[in-house]
Motif scaffolding. Structure first.
Motif, PDB file in Angstrom:
ATOM      1  N   VAL A 244     -13.022  -6.346  -5.136  1.00 28.62           N
ATOM      2  CA  VAL A 244     -13.256  -5.080  -4.422  1.00 28.62           C
ATOM      3  C   VAL A 244     -12.742  -3.902  -5.239  1.00 28.62           C
ATOM      4  O   VAL A 244     -13.407  -2.861  -5.365  1.00 28.62           O
ATOM      5  CB  VAL A 244     -12.582  -5.118  -3.030  1.00 28.62           C
ATOM      6  CG1 VAL A 244     -12.631  -3.751  -2.371  1.00 28.62           C
ATOM      7  CG2 VAL A 244     -13.261  -6.151  -2.140  1.00 28.62           C
ATOM      8  N   GLN A 245     -11.522  -4.058  -5.818  1.00 30.84           N
ATOM      9  CA  GLN A 245     -10.952  -2.966  -6.608  1.00 30.84           C
ATOM     10  C   GLN A 245     -11.788  -2.686  -7.851  1.00 30.84           C
ATOM     11  O   GLN A 245     -11.973  -1.539  -8.251  1.00 30.84           O
ATOM     12  CB  GLN A 245      -9.509  -3.323  -7.002  1.00 30.84           C
ATOM     13  CG  GLN A 245      -8.773  -2.191  -7.695  1.00 30.84           C
ATOM     14  CD  GLN A 245      -8.645  -0.972  -6.807  1.00 30.84           C
ATOM     15  OE1 GLN A 245      -8.308  -1.080  -5.641  1.00 30.84           O
ATOM     16  NE2 GLN A 245      -8.919   0.202  -7.349  1.00 30.84           N
TER      17      GLN A 245
ATOM     18  N   VAL B 204     -10.102  -2.250   6.365  1.00 31.19           N
ATOM     19  CA  VAL B 204     -10.726  -3.415   5.727  1.00 31.19           C
ATOM     20  C   VAL B 204      -9.743  -4.575   5.669  1.00 31.19           C
ATOM     21  O   VAL B 204     -10.089  -5.741   5.932  1.00 31.19           O
ATOM     22  CB  VAL B 204     -11.227  -3.034   4.320  1.00 31.19           C
ATOM     23  CG1 VAL B 204     -11.705  -4.267   3.572  1.00 31.19           C
ATOM     24  CG2 VAL B 204     -12.344  -2.004   4.416  1.00 31.19           C
ATOM     25  N   MET B 205      -8.478  -4.263   5.318  1.00 39.35           N
ATOM     26  CA  MET B 205      -7.469  -5.312   5.199  1.00 39.35           C
ATOM     27  C   MET B 205      -7.196  -5.970   6.556  1.00 39.35           C
ATOM     28  O   MET B 205      -7.032  -7.203   6.646  1.00 39.35           O
ATOM     29  CB  MET B 205      -6.180  -4.714   4.635  1.00 39.35           C
ATOM     30  CG  MET B 205      -5.105  -5.742   4.322  1.00 39.35           C
ATOM     31  SD  MET B 205      -3.740  -5.016   3.408  1.00 39.35           S
ATOM     32  CE  MET B 205      -3.163  -3.783   4.579  1.00 39.35           C
TER      33      MET B 205
ATOM     34  N   LEU C  50      -8.527   7.209   1.876  1.00 43.00           N
ATOM     35  CA  LEU C  50      -8.823   5.917   1.253  1.00 43.00           C
ATOM     36  C   LEU C  50      -7.872   4.835   1.756  1.00 43.00           C
ATOM     37  O   LEU C  50      -8.273   3.671   1.922  1.00 43.00           O
ATOM     38  CB  LEU C  50      -8.730   6.040  -0.272  1.00 43.00           C
ATOM     39  CG  LEU C  50      -9.765   6.962  -0.939  1.00 43.00           C
ATOM     40  CD1 LEU C  50      -9.515   7.052  -2.442  1.00 43.00           C
ATOM     41  CD2 LEU C  50     -11.175   6.447  -0.667  1.00 43.00           C
ATOM     42  N   VAL C  51      -6.603   5.211   1.993  1.00 41.26           N
ATOM     43  CA  VAL C  51      -5.640   4.233   2.511  1.00 41.26           C
ATOM     44  C   VAL C  51      -6.059   3.755   3.905  1.00 41.26           C
ATOM     45  O   VAL C  51      -5.972   2.561   4.225  1.00 41.26           O
ATOM     46  CB  VAL C  51      -4.224   4.839   2.546  1.00 41.26           C
ATOM     47  CG1 VAL C  51      -3.271   3.963   3.360  1.00 41.26           C
ATOM     48  CG2 VAL C  51      -3.697   5.000   1.124  1.00 41.26           C
TER      49      VAL C  51
ATOM     50  N   ARG D  88     -14.742  -0.711  -6.821  1.00 40.90           N
ATOM     51  CA  ARG D  88     -14.339   0.678  -6.518  1.00 40.90           C
ATOM     52  C   ARG D  88     -14.094   1.465  -7.793  1.00 40.90           C
ATOM     53  O   ARG D  88     -14.493   2.626  -7.913  1.00 40.90           O
ATOM     54  CB  ARG D  88     -13.078   0.675  -5.646  1.00 40.90           C
ATOM     55  CG  ARG D  88     -13.299   0.219  -4.219  1.00 40.90           C
ATOM     56  CD  ARG D  88     -11.986   0.197  -3.465  1.00 40.90           C
ATOM     57  NE  ARG D  88     -12.167  -0.240  -2.082  1.00 40.90           N
ATOM     58  CZ  ARG D  88     -11.176  -0.463  -1.245  1.00 40.90           C
ATOM     59  NH1 ARG D  88      -9.922  -0.283  -1.637  1.00 40.90           N
ATOM     60  NH2 ARG D  88     -11.417  -0.860  -0.008  1.00 40.90           N
TER      61      ARG D  88
ATOM     62  N   THR E 223       0.826  -1.212   0.000  1.00 47.85           N
ATOM     63  CA  THR E 223       0.000   0.000   0.000  1.00 47.85           C
ATOM     64  C   THR E 223       0.858   1.259   0.000  1.00 47.85           C
ATOM     65  O   THR E 223       0.599   2.215  -0.749  1.00 47.85           O
ATOM     66  CB  THR E 223      -0.931   0.009   1.216  1.00 47.85           C
ATOM     67  OG1 THR E 223      -1.772  -1.140   1.183  1.00 47.85           O
ATOM     68  CG2 THR E 223      -1.802   1.260   1.227  1.00 47.85           C
TER      69      THR E 223
ATOM     70  N   ALA F 285      -9.527  -9.152  -3.496  1.00 49.54           N
ATOM     71  CA  ALA F 285      -8.963  -7.816  -3.684  1.00 49.54           C
ATOM     72  C   ALA F 285      -9.304  -7.277  -5.080  1.00 49.54           C
ATOM     73  O   ALA F 285      -9.646  -6.102  -5.241  1.00 49.54           O
ATOM     74  CB  ALA F 285      -7.451  -7.853  -3.481  1.00 49.54           C
TER      75      ALA F 285
ATOM     76  N   GLY G 178      -8.895   1.422   3.482  1.00 46.68           N
ATOM     77  CA  GLY G 178      -8.400   0.154   2.945  1.00 46.68           C
ATOM     78  C   GLY G 178      -7.626  -0.647   3.980  1.00 46.68           C
ATOM     79  O   GLY G 178      -7.744  -1.882   4.044  1.00 46.68           O
ATOM     80  N   THR G 179      -6.840   0.058   4.807  1.00 50.49           N
ATOM     81  CA  THR G 179      -6.078  -0.641   5.846  1.00 50.49           C
ATOM     82  C   THR G 179      -7.012  -1.280   6.866  1.00 50.49           C
ATOM     83  O   THR G 179      -6.799  -2.419   7.310  1.00 50.49           O
ATOM     84  CB  THR G 179      -5.119   0.336   6.547  1.00 50.49           C
ATOM     85  OG1 THR G 179      -4.245   0.921   5.576  1.00 50.49           O
ATOM     86  CG2 THR G 179      -4.291  -0.374   7.600  1.00 50.49           C
TER      87      THR G 179
END
Length: 635
Positions: free
Chosen positions: A376-377, A313-314, A306-307, A380, A22, A373, A310-311
């Motif tokens: 999801v991407q 969620v990850m 957004l990071v 998005r 990331t 992933a 995303g983190t």
């Protein structure tokens, strides 16, 4: 404890790998986004600089042309009175000029001097040099000796609050059967140029500087810097910056560079520059680097947001997967241990089997993570694309007139229009606005292609057109300058058809220029439909240095203009037949003498009925304006 130990290690390594990837993506994205935004914002500043240089260039061209008129007229005039009449006419017709002068029999006892200058609103003649032109004697001599026309340096005129520049042409004229040396000169005030430049807004604190070809400051927002030489600006720029500026002035080409001016506390600033082709001056615009990065900070904040999402969620997915994976492995290991114990195998073998199971499950888990992933991407990306298209459509439709009547206080005319893009956004646009209280500008354009690129090009065309169009410029000239602006980007392969017109409300005089656009129709008062068949050139943006003429006519009260794009006439039905111009002309005649809104809606209803169940193929735009004339005007 063993189960927790496995979950901990699996979660730790997955999160470490995800975080590293990331951060790498963020770093690359930051670099790419920064360069893209800086290039885009610098290009915007370069457009402002180019426009400012063209403004200065257009202003000084008037002085040169005035001197050329004096030179040409002198060779044709037979008497001193005719010559003085010409000088007065030139000065009277050009409000930018402060004085005009003609000297004959230079450097001789028979020298004749015709001199006229402007004092307040009065034109005064004199047969001798005033202080205004006394300052130019050395320069006169240089021009006369060189035999070449040229520009003077800016100079202050006694009794005036602004600087002037002069343009002189040496030539020979016949007097009493022999040729004698002469020189024609026009003196122009820079006050209007200064006013225009002072009104230019460049981000928050950017400002323009105008340098002469010899490195003197012609314009600066602070009058104290006027006529300063580049070498004396050490209190504003470092020695390295001064060397850069001198090289830029000597090269005489456009571009941009980085400087560290003292006016911004020594911090970096982007300097965008463009030459004034007429007299070799250079227009430079300074913009603080921090202001250009202001847009980037907004993007970085969004990316970091957004990071973080995303983190989170990850982390959640990793912990969930770790538990779901390690629990069955432990159960399998326990079952394997029990089986192994029942079969009498050593317990150490269980460890080896567990590593095999863990490796297989980890491999399957990795595949599941990758698929998840990507899914999801993909979602998005699709959602982001949908948001961008919706935003682009909102932006495009916000600049298209949609609330009618647009000018409810003006009863001399009425208008109505609709734009229906084939996609979320399209390449069609129409616009209507006043150049002054009496001149109404009407335009409609169609960019080659569809979607976001065509929409951006149409919006740029509309913005440039509004910036160029004034009440004093001819319609054909507006089209020529628009073509030059659109052709200035050599990498663009897009072009646009434009129908541009100006309606004088008081007289009904209608002037139009058609650059490759479908011919509009005029509905007469008696119901006759007339096609405006004149074409004046190819679409704008195809190639530079194109000329466009124009056509004039007179609208009578009660007549209506109907303009459209090819999305109307080229629409097809289920049989593959096009709607066509003949059918459009017929529909206009059928709708007849109604208000513009009823005319547009009637034609669109006919077009929808003609298309049937087929989807719309191209952007569809219709605009109508009906002229009523001045209230009380006789028909």
């Amino acid at each position: 404890m063993k189960n927790q130990n496995i979950a901990f290690h699996l979660s730790f390594y997955l999160l470490l790998a995800g975080f590293t990837l990331t951060m790498l993506i963020v770093a690359i994205g930051y670099r790419f986004t920064r360069d893209t935004i800086l290039d885009g914002l610098a290009d915007r500043a370069q457009t402002v600089t180019h426009t400012a240089s063209l403004l200065v260039n257009d202003a000084v061209v008037h002085a040169r042309k005035s001197a050329e008129i004096i030179e040409s007229g002198t060779k044709q005039m037979n008497s001193a009175q005719e010559m003085e009449d010409l000088l007065q006419l030139v000065l009277k017709s050009n409000p930018h000029l402060e004085a005009v002068q003609l000297k004959e029999n230079l450097n001789s006892s028979e020298e004749v001097d015709h001199f006229f200058y402007r004092k307040d609103s009065t034109i005064i003649g004199s047969d001798s040099d005033l202080p205004m032109c006394t300052q130019l004697q050395d320069w006169y001599h240089q021009v006369f000796v060189s035999g070449k026309a040229g520009w003077s340096d800016p100079f202050w005129v006694e009794g005036h609050k602004t600087q002037c520049i002069a343009y002189a042409i040496p030539f020979h004229v016949k007097k009493n059967g022999k040729e004698v040396p002469a020189i024609a000169c026009s003196v122009m005030s820079l006050e209007d140029v200064y006013n225009e430049l002072s009104g230019i807004q460049i981000y928050k604190s950017g400002f323009p500087i105008l340098f002469s070809s010899k490195g003197k400051v012609v314009y600066h927002p602070q009058p104290a810097f006027l006529n300063e030489n580049v070498d004396t600006l050490s209190h504003c720029f470092s020695l390295g910056d001064l060397s850069k500026i001198k090289r830029i002035i000597s090269h005489g080409v456009g571009g941009r560079t980085l400087l560290n001016p003292a006016c911004y506390g020594g911090r970096r600033a982007t300097a965008v520059y463009w030459p004034v082709t007429e007299n070799g001056w250079l227009m430079m615009v300074l913009v603080p680097y921090s202001e250009l990065l202001g847009e980037l900070r907004k993007v970085i904040i969004l990316v970091m947001f957004l990071v973080l999402i995303g983190t989170g969620v990850m982390v959640s997915v990793t912990i969930l997967l770790s538990r779901s994976v390690t629990t069955p492995i432990t159960q399998l290991a326990d079952e394997a241990r029990r089986i192994m114990e029942e079969e009498g195998e050593p317990l150490e073998v269980v460890g080896n089997e567990f590593e095999v199971l863990a490796g297989g499950l980890a491999h399957m888990k990795q595949r599941m993570e990758n698929y998840h992933a990507r899914w999801v991407q993909s979602r998005r990306d699709q959602e982001e694309l949908d948001r961008e298209l919706d935003l682009a459509r909102s932006i495009e439709m916000s600049i298209v007139p949609s609330r009618f009547p647009i000018f409810p206080d003006r009863k001399e005319f009425d208008c109505f229009g609709k734009l229906i893009p084939a996609r979320s956004v399209g390449g069609d646009l129409f616009d209507v606005f006043f150049l002054d209280e009496d001149k109404l500008c009407i335009s409609i354009c169609d960019t080659l292609g569809k979607g976001i690129p065509a929409a951006m090009f149409s919006v740029m065309t509309r913005t440039l057109m509004r910036g160029i169009a004034t009440a004093n410029i001819q319609v054909g000239s507006i089209m020529e300058r628009l073509n030059e602006e659109l052709c200035s980007d050599a990498e663009s392969d897009m072009f646009v058809t434009v129908f541009l017109s100006v309606l004088e409300i008081s007289t009904g005089t209608f002037t139009y220029c058609n650059a490759g656009h479908p011919h509009p129709y005029l509905l007469r008062r008696d119901g006759a439909v007339e096609e405006l068949q004149h074409s004046h050139g190819i679409p704008v943006g195809v190639m530079p240095r194109q000329t466009f003429d124009e056509t004039k006519m007179v609208f009578k009260p009660g007549e209506m203009l109907i303009t459209y794009t090819d999305g109307v006439t080229e629409e097809q039905n289920e049989s593959g037949k096009m709607f066509g111009q003949d059918r459009l002309r017929y529909e206009i005649a059928q709708v007849g003498q109604v208000e513009p809104e009823a005319m547009v809606e009637g034609i669109l209803d006919s077009l929808l009925s003609f298309r049937g169940r087929l989807e719309q193929r191209d952007d569809t735009t219709l605009f109508a304006v009906k002229y009523f004339g001045n209230i009380g005007q006789e028909e």
